[in-house]
Design an enzyme around this catalytic site. Structure first.
Site, short mmCIF file in Angstrom:
data_model
loop_
_atom_site.label_atom_id
_atom_site.label_comp_id
_atom_site.label_asym_id
_atom_site.label_seq_id
_atom_site.Cartn_x
_atom_site.Cartn_y
_atom_site.Cartn_z
N GLY A 131 -3.77 -5.10 1.43
CA GLY A 131 -4.22 -5.98 2.52
C GLY A 131 -3.09 -6.73 3.18
N ASP A 149 -1.41 -9.17 2.05
CA ASP A 149 -0.30 -9.39 1.11
C ASP A 149 0.65 -8.19 1.13
OD1 ASP A 149 0.02 -9.93 -2.46
OD2 ASP A 149 0.82 -11.13 -0.83
N THR A 183 -11.41 -12.92 2.52
CA THR A 183 -12.51 -12.21 3.21
C THR A 183 -12.35 -10.70 3.17
OG1 THR A 183 -11.40 -12.24 5.36
CG2 THR A 183 -12.78 -14.16 4.80
#
Ligand code: APR
Length: 169
Positions: free
Chosen positions: A32, A34, A120
């Site tokens: 994601g 990161d 999310t």
């Protein structure tokens, strides 16, 4: 009063003093947002994260931004709550991510900060609820940060953030 903007885009391209990443507790990097930030900042980011981690959910810890271009000087690593239905204190942990990240930004004298939609994605936190918590928490924190940019990676998240911002006037 901090100015809040909602933008659609890739957080690794933001021109701010500090970029917040939605990390996991190891701070060694992941997928994601990161993953995108670690790819952009280079391998030193994982080494720096590993040296200061683990990071508790709701906490925030800074490292340099390494290979990210100026003006970005800092990465603020925060760990969101894994969504388990809402009855396990997830709201409070998410609020703490925003609060602690702004407090760390103040310690760094960062005046502009970009946040992703923490928790999310992989962690499954409902986007509308997360957007409301993000805006309410940012508004509630006394901070020297002058501008917060909430960076959505998709239009649905952008719309949720804009609706939550509009609802606070
Ligand atoms: N720029 C901005 N936002 C992004 C980007 C990007 N380049 N890439 C992804 N996002 C968005 C996602 O679309 C989502 O809206 O970031 C939001 C957070 O999603 P995740 O990155 O999955 O983060 P989170 O839900 O907090 O899960 C964290 O996932 O990647 C692992 O190591 C991470 O274990 C941790 C977990």
């Amino acid at each position: 009063m901090v100015a809040i903007e909602v933008v659609l885009g890739d957080i690794t391209r933001e021109d701010v003093d500090a970029i917040v990443t939605a990390a996991n507790e190891s701070l060694l990097g992941g997928g994601g947002v990161d993953g995108a930030i670690h790819r952009a900042a280079g391998p030193r980011l994982a080494r720096a994260g590993g040296a200061i981690g683990p990071c508790e959910p709701g906490e925030a810890m800074p490292t340099p931004a390494f290979d990210l271009d100026p003006p970005v000087r800092h990465i603020i690593h925060t760990v969101g709550p894994v969504w388990e239905g809402g009855g396990h204190g997830e709201d409070d942990v998410l609020a703490s991510c925003y609060r602690r990240s702004l407090q760390v930004a103040d310690e760094l004298d960062a005046r502009t900060v970009a946040f992703p939609a923490i928790a999310t994605g992989v962690y499954g936190f409902p986007a509308e609820r997360a957007a409301q918590i993000a805006i309410a928490t940012i508004r509630s924190v006394s901070t020297n940060v002058q501008q917060v940019r909430l960076v959505a990676f998709d239009e649905g998240t952008r719309d949720q953030l804009q609706a939550a911002l509009a609802a606070t006037g």
